[in-house]
Design a protein around this motif. Structure first.
Motif, mmCIF file in Angstrom:
data_model
loop_
_atom_site.group_PDB
_atom_site.id
_atom_site.type_symbol
_atom_site.label_atom_id
_atom_site.label_comp_id
_atom_site.label_asym_id
_atom_site.label_seq_id
_atom_site.Cartn_x
_atom_site.Cartn_y
_atom_site.Cartn_z
ATOM 1 N N ARG A 153 0.832 -1.209 0.000
ATOM 2 C CA ARG A 153 0.000 0.000 0.000
ATOM 3 C C ARG A 153 0.864 1.255 0.000
ATOM 4 N NH1 ARG A 153 -3.990 -2.421 4.344
ATOM 5 N NH2 ARG A 153 -5.434 -3.525 2.962
ATOM 6 N N ARG B 254 2.156 1.810 -3.456
ATOM 7 C CA ARG B 254 1.121 2.319 -4.367
ATOM 8 C C ARG B 254 0.822 3.784 -4.095
ATOM 9 N NH1 ARG B 254 -0.392 3.711 -8.751
ATOM 10 N NH2 ARG B 254 -2.617 3.946 -9.099
ATOM 11 N N ILE C 23 1.112 6.939 -6.651
ATOM 12 C CA ILE C 23 0.052 7.932 -6.856
ATOM 13 C C ILE C 23 0.605 9.334 -6.664
ATOM 14 C CG2 ILE C 23 -2.102 8.852 -5.879
ATOM 15 C CD1 ILE C 23 -2.881 5.872 -5.322
ATOM 16 N N ALA D 146 -7.141 10.760 -5.872
ATOM 17 C CA ALA D 146 -6.631 9.533 -6.480
ATOM 18 C C ALA D 146 -6.567 8.396 -5.455
ATOM 19 C CB ALA D 146 -5.256 9.782 -7.088
ATOM 20 N N GLU E 147 -8.565 4.917 -5.623
ATOM 21 C CA GLU E 147 -7.786 3.671 -5.607
ATOM 22 C C GLU E 147 -8.286 2.700 -4.549
ATOM 23 O OE1 GLU E 147 -4.610 0.991 -6.556
ATOM 24 O OE2 GLU E 147 -5.261 2.778 -7.640
ATOM 25 N N TYR E 148 -8.608 3.236 -3.379
ATOM 26 C CA TYR E 148 -8.964 2.375 -2.249
ATOM 27 C C TYR E 148 -10.452 2.427 -1.870
ATOM 28 C CZ TYR E 148 -3.991 1.756 -1.810
ATOM 29 O OH TYR E 148 -2.670 1.443 -2.070
#
Length: 83
Positions: free
Chosen positions: A8, A11, A15, A50, A54-55
């Motif tokens: 995470r 990622r 981002i 973002a 994404e989550y």
């Protein structure tokens, strides 16, 4: 403090890098978005959006001032997602 999930964190770093136009490999977890990387408040809003997409989470706009670097942004996202 939240336990960091490396996938995470990586990622979120991607981002951030995409939104402030730097290479993820060159982005330190502690580099300050505004003071060191030249991001502005609109870029921070883009990063927040973002991450939300994404989550599939919602991050309160009041958390935006806390998102000063990758580590802090991860912590904000983790708190919103309950990681």
């Amino acid at each position: 403090m939240t336990t960091v999930a490396p996938d995470r964190l990586a990622r979120i770093k991607e981002i951030v890098a995409e939104n402030i136009d730097v290479d993820a490999e060159d982005l330190s977890d502690t580099a300050l978005f505004i003071d060191e990387l030249g991001a502005d408040s609109l870029k921070l809003i883009d990063i927040l959006g973002a991450i939300e997409m994404e989550y599939s989470i919602v991050i309160d706009m009041d958390e935006l001032p806390k998102m000063v670097n990758v580590e802090a942004t991860y912590q904000v996202a983790a708190a919103a997602a309950g990681w």
